[in-house]
Design an enzyme around this catalytic site. Structure first.
Site, short mmCIF file in Angstrom:
data_model
loop_
_atom_site.label_atom_id
_atom_site.label_comp_id
_atom_site.label_asym_id
_atom_site.label_seq_id
_atom_site.Cartn_x
_atom_site.Cartn_y
_atom_site.Cartn_z
N TRP B 358 2.74 7.51 -38.44
CA TRP B 358 1.90 6.45 -37.89
C TRP B 358 0.43 6.78 -38.10
CZ3 TRP B 358 -0.71 6.22 -32.73
CH2 TRP B 358 -0.79 7.47 -32.11
N ASP B 359 0.13 8.01 -38.49
CA ASP B 359 -1.22 8.42 -38.83
C ASP B 359 -1.88 7.43 -39.79
OD1 ASP B 359 0.33 10.57 -37.90
OD2 ASP B 359 -0.86 12.05 -38.99
N GLU B 490 2.78 14.01 -27.32
CA GLU B 490 4.13 14.58 -27.54
C GLU B 490 4.43 15.74 -26.60
OE1 GLU B 490 3.57 15.21 -31.73
OE2 GLU B 490 4.98 13.62 -32.24
N LYS B 602 -1.50 16.51 -25.29
CA LYS B 602 -1.72 17.01 -26.65
C LYS B 602 -2.79 16.20 -27.36
CE LYS B 602 1.01 17.85 -30.86
NZ LYS B 602 2.24 17.40 -31.55
N GLN B 603 -2.74 14.90 -27.17
CA GLN B 603 -3.69 14.04 -27.84
C GLN B 603 -3.82 12.74 -27.04
OE1 GLN B 603 -0.83 13.21 -31.35
NE2 GLN B 603 -2.24 11.51 -31.38
#
Lengths: 768, 768
Positions: B358-359, B490, B602-603
């Site tokens: 999906w990046d 994640e 994580k993000q």
């Protein structure tokens, strides 16, 4: 395999007719074991069809290198595999120069297997028409001696039916075996030495990594019409890991030629010199001879049955089911050795690996407590005590706990964790609870408190420390919570506040604290020794208690039930009865995410808590929770139906109780889950026993007294069981009209039947 | 590698001094690529030290058999591996009969690497003292032609410094290569044919399973002091998958001998006859010659930089960082071919496998839209359109969806899912949202609506159907919920009601419904065609809308924030600043369960939603959510700092914005995560670009107009960037005192700067 494959019989498991499709399933069902070793019911002679070869030795395992897709921190480096051991049962056979192989011969007639559970032997007979036209009749009997538990014996009889036959026997032992489930196709055995004489041979090998040394041995005798013909092998072939003898003989049509093979293992767990031990074992077996060994076997099994048999009248399938379960449990674990435990497949297959799951404490201990000397259950507890250091190491090194917190492994052989799925290994932490519960249960049942000050208290402290650290305080809820767990229902992963887990966590802390107090007052020296050893202060106990006293339990006021976990009611609550049959078993039909977000329950979870702590809840609570959760339970775990059967009986749902009983007792015989070829479900077999004794019999122990509230399924005429309660043997017989109690020996035993006190003694006490 | 390893320079990546420990890291950083192929910066000559060999060809992959510990239903059968391609750069070299090997020679002096990003070449120079006493000076220049993208060229110069030297060159091509991350140590390449003449050679091989055919070729010339000496090989050795030429030459001390090697690949994706194509390619390259090829390379890169360069004044490290990111993005993906996509490691390593995450949609498309012709972004969208059938198949066959619901894979090469962790593969379903968002984003930016009726609408419908089926109704909440997901963060698995996922699910349905209406009114023929094709009724759309209109979003009224998921506030909310540094990175220090139950992120997750849908929320909401979630974010994903940098800039937290910018832009150059030896983080490099253009520049597109709100970190004197907006090129230059805007060409462009309308044209428009 279909549900009529195994013939109904009160005492035997019987297969009639040769079906190549069922060979692997039958190999599981007809497995033999004697606590020290076991084998699947593989054919002795060559079989080129589909087969799953398996021989196993108790306590001998291999730490196979872990295989994962994506390595996660904290995974153990190995997965302990139940090790396929060297094969000593093999006998290749040539009849008039044709290799006997049921997969390739022209015809197989009258094929029959019988596992005689009463006497502890396995018999296979058939007639075969070979490609060369020779017709033979074969009868093979095999058993693994309970008395001489390093040896087994095979008597392989061949009678040519239509012509004389030249028979060549090639008995062998082979250490060049592999595991079907090896992760990396590595070899597990390193051959060391081969020794042979004219009548016996020895192959010594050791396992890589674990360095268990095993001598596999055989001793062969050729007979004609039952008489030793004293012939020597015409050839002895050996490689580094295999020895094969060749004996040629000629037998006339209608006469019977036989080979008698004694074989087995001596292992470095028990002997410094395994070779010398093997020589001694053969000597003993040969001097006793086949017939005495067999008679001893029959006697040994009679003794086991005398204590552990359950009879059921009027329902052969139910009778066969319960005896099969009791037989397998006794084949798997004798309780003599506290280094051993009860593997989920026993000696019937490789699957699952490891030998010890929470199954032992949650399901098996009650059976062994009630049907064996109490030392057996104590050995099972001691097994965990001996592994406490490793449970502390596991919690510390793999998971970041501290200060002596212990997390017992999900799966283990030697105390080290060897299972590797984070959602199970790291999150199915409720197993710690069952281990503490078993200590409580042992004392409750046996009245033997000595275990707690001697060993149990240290285990309880390590476990209490774990729960204290594992819980965390939620400001939002203003209570302690346990986040990110998998409960007994493995169809949920990484959930918050699993009711069962939270409940048993609180209980573990409370129980540990009570026992610390009790040991302090009754065993002050042990108290001092232990508290110093584990460096436990009163202040720390206070911290534990904060967690226990303020634990959060998810609840639905509206439904009057405990919630299996936070958010359970957000699911689409479609009951199992409204789920299309084609979708089941869901673990084979659905992707994992779908299983997880469904409401379907693999095995008792909230209800498991009600089972352990029945007295903490009212019957009405049980009823509401049972009716809610049972309706979502798919019972895709072998451990599920038994608990439901017991609770259905409590709730007078006798049809349901009976259905669950049949499902648990004939799970493998009728192959409900289509997987018996991988092996039998040994640990759940203890649950079958509980279904009768605790379910129908209503046996409980409260305040040092036995309680019963007997019920009987309408399908049965009667049933009976015996239990060993604090060194007294009580036999309970239930029919539709009465229940009778009888005690062995001269001492009375006061029991509570349906709430009323009854004095049982060696006379029949009848209750109508 | 430490943070000072790479020398600061505005236009080049420079390493000085030989450090065997850093070879693998440098091999990643100095990688070359031209969109069609790429290589790690492996040495041409023998190197016996630690190295990670890698050559890659765009679109050529291998479906490696999946490896898991415990198979779960729905797992894909393979994991597509970025395939290590045949090596064409190899040149073994003997100097006075000693093999040149920097790992074993007596001394290496003046070792220097330079990756000249301005001109697109890589140079390595050093002096070596061999064991035989010969001292040599070496200079190697290599580039992969952008124009002739099947070819690269190496010029390898050797000057003996202290004595005359007999030099033997052994250039080779080798298809006998393997992947370091092969799951089962299988061979991926099957050799087909070797062809050779005196100056050139061809090895044709094809991949197993995928049957991609590749001809790897080389053409060699030996030079003395720059002049072709026209010598032929003294030996030509070949096996089934390797060819090596041997050239002997003698060069006097102080003179320079060289080998020039042209090499590359022709592939069956582009050519029927790969061998003929390779012959033609060599012919073209030879006829152009090294110097012309190099000049063309410099020109081609100048053209790229002309459009995509970002300048930063007063901060060399920041300048070097952004250029490295832009350079790598251009090396990885040229946008010419809609069969290709942007692998997370580009051509710099094997890790992660697959090419498409999906990046691409969430991070890369904005960069390519603004710095390339809009066809490039359209090709990236078309890639997904072409894989729609497989996304529908994936949802149906692997996950049990129906009726055309599409779930795009987490990781893919050809549209099939190839990632295999249930918590990611089956649960990280938000990826579907980014794919729909990219369609919206493309139209918003380019104004090119034609993509939607042509292709995009079908994708939007498949995605809307997925969300409609994936959501379920909670009676408890009386709203629709999405259970059992993994969000962008994640470090949470199998959670319920991830805010980001629920939000984008609702948005996808709403957007699909709007576009159906718009296409119906503006492109009625397309509307008819599509609705018939996908069999979509008005009633079905109504069902979707129920879900979208009544979606549940977890919220804390008290904190005024959206909750990342149900139960987030039950965690122990210890902020990252209060977490002991020794515990980080948590994904290396903690077991997975501990990561999961921690509050650490994580993000960007809730914040990712605020990034995509900025206008849906107020600045105050952004502030509250940013301040809450940023404090728990550990940024252990390369995709995290950029979004935080942009939002910090919006919130005038400029120091924070700058820190995040540096972290994102120099992630690989300074090896923040200690893993650059595995390859560079290509897709997150587009996030670096966004940090400047959208973060500091404040660029947005609203109602078909460009908006800016320029800010500048105090560490910088100024910066500039260019964007291609609807076929007009706008250059933006920002300093502490003013911002200037200039448009290429004669047409004006009205933009909004800090809320005010400004007309930009080819004159400088200054805003103070």
């Amino acid at each position: 395999m279909n549900q009529d494959y195994i013939k109904p019989d009160n005492w035997s498991i019987i297969e009639e007719g040769f079906d190549a499709e069922s060979v692997k399933s039958s190999e599981s069902l007809f497995s033999l074991g004697n606590g020290a070793m076991g084998q699947r019911a593989n054919f002795e002679e060559t079989y080129s069809g589909e087969t799953f070869q398996g021989s196993y030795i108790a306590g001998i395992y291999y730490p196979d290198k872990t295989k994962v897709g994506w390595w996660k921190n904290g995974y153990p480096k190995y997965f302990a595999k139940v090790l396929n051991a060297p094969n000593w049962i093999g006998i290749n056979i040539e009849i008039n120069e044709e290799n006997l192989d049921l997969n390739t011969c022209d015809e197989v007639r009258n094929f029959r297997r019988e596992l005689n559970m009463k006497e502890g032997w396995y018999n296979r007979s058939f007639e075969a028409v070979l490609k060369n036209g020779t017709e033979i009749s074969v009868n093979v009997r095999r058993f693994l001696s309970l008395d001489l538990d390093e040896a087994g014996i095979i008597k392989y009889d061949i009678t040519p039916l239509n012509k004389d036959a030249k028979i060549v026997y090639k008995p062998y032992i082979d250490a060049g075996v592999t595991n079907e489930d090896a992760n990396w196709d590595e070899k597990f055995w390193k051959p060391l030495e081969v020794k042979k004489s004219n009548s016996e041979a020895f192959v010594t090998a050791k396992t890589f990594k674990t360095h268990f040394k095993v001598t596999t041995f055989m001793h062969n005798t050729i007979l004609a019409n039952g008489e030793n013909v004293n012939i020597s092998p015409s050839a002895i072939d050996s490689t580094i890991d295999k020895v094969q003898f060749t004996y040629g003989t000629i037998i006339a049509k209608g006469q019977t030629s036989s080979i008698q093979k004694i074989g087995g293992y001596t292992v470095s767990l028990n002997h410094e010199n395994t070779l010398a031990a093997a020589e001694k074992c053969i000597k003993t077996a040969v001097s006793l001879g086949h017939d005495t060994l067999l008679q001893n076997q029959i006697n040994a099994w009679a003794k086991i049955w005398e204590m552990s048999d359950i009879t059921i009248e009027g329902d052969v399938k139910a009778q066969q089911g319960i005896r099969f379960n009791i037989f397998q449990l006794n084949q798997t674990y004798s309780g003599k050795d506290s280094r051993l435990n009860i593997g989920p497949k026993g000696f019937t297959g490789e699957k699952y690996g490891g030998s010890t799951y929470w199954d032992t404490e949650a399901y098996c201990i009650p059976f062994y407590m009630a049907t064996k000397d109490q030392e057996v259950a104590r050995n099972l507890l001691t097994y965990r005590y001996n592994q406490l250091d490793k449970a502390i190491e596991n919690a510390k090194d793999n998971l970041g706990f501290k200060n002596g917190a212990a997390l017992y492994p999900m799966v283990t052989m030697n105390g080290e964790e060897c299972h590797n799925e984070w959602e199970i290994t790291h999150e199915e932490i409720h197993r710690n609870g069952a281990i503490a519960f078993a200590i409580y249960n042992y004392y409750r049942y046996t009245g033997d408190y000595s275990y707690i000050p001697e060993k149990g208290l240290e285990v309880l402290i390590g476990i209490a420390r774990f729960w204290h650290q594992r819980a965390s305080f939620s400001k939002e809820k203003n209570q302690y919570v346990i986040l990110g767990v998998t409960g007994p229902n493995e169809y949920e992963n990484n959930i918050n506040n699993n009711f069962y887990t939270n409940y048993i966590a609180k209980w573990c802390i409370d129980y540990a604290e009570e026992q610390i107090k009790k040991v302090a007052s009754e065993y002050p020296q042990d108290h001092k020794r232990i508290l110093e050893k584990v460096n436990l202060s009163a202040a720390e106990i206070q911290e534990w208690k904060k967690v226990a006293d303020d634990m959060y339990f998810p609840t639905s006021e509206e439904l009057g039930i405990y919630l299996q976990q936070d958010g359970f009611l957000d699911k689409e609550l479609i009951r199992v009865k409204d789920l299309d049959r084609s979708q089941r078993p869901i673990n084979q039909k659905w992707s994992w995410d779908r299983v997880l977000r469904s409401p379907y329950i693999k095995q008792a979870d909230v209800l498991q808590c009600f089972y352990f702590f029945e007295d903490h809840f009212s019957r009405e609570e049980l009823k509401r929770n049972f009716e809610f959760y049972e309706s979502f339970t798919v019972h895709e775990s072998s451990l599920s139906p038994c608990v439901h059967s017991i609770q259905a009986a409590v709730l007078d749902k006798m049809d349901m109780a009976y259905t669950f009983y049949l499902r648990t007792s004939r799970l493998d015989l009728d192959d409900y889950n289509k997987e018996v070829e991988e092996g039998c479900h040994i640990t759940s077999m203890a649950g079958t026993w509980m279904s009768i004794v605790e379910g129908f019999g209503g046996m409980r122990v409260k305040n040092d007294q036995l309680h019963f509230s007997p019920k009987i399924p309408k399908e049965w005429k009667g049933y009976s069981f015996k239990i060993n309660f604090r060194h007294q043997i009580l036999k309970v017989t239930v029919s539709h009209t009465e229940t009778t109690f009888m005690v062995d020996g001269d001492q009375d035993l006061t029991i509570i039947v349906n709430g009323k006190s009854v004095i049982a003694n060696k006379q029949l006490a009848k209750i109508n």
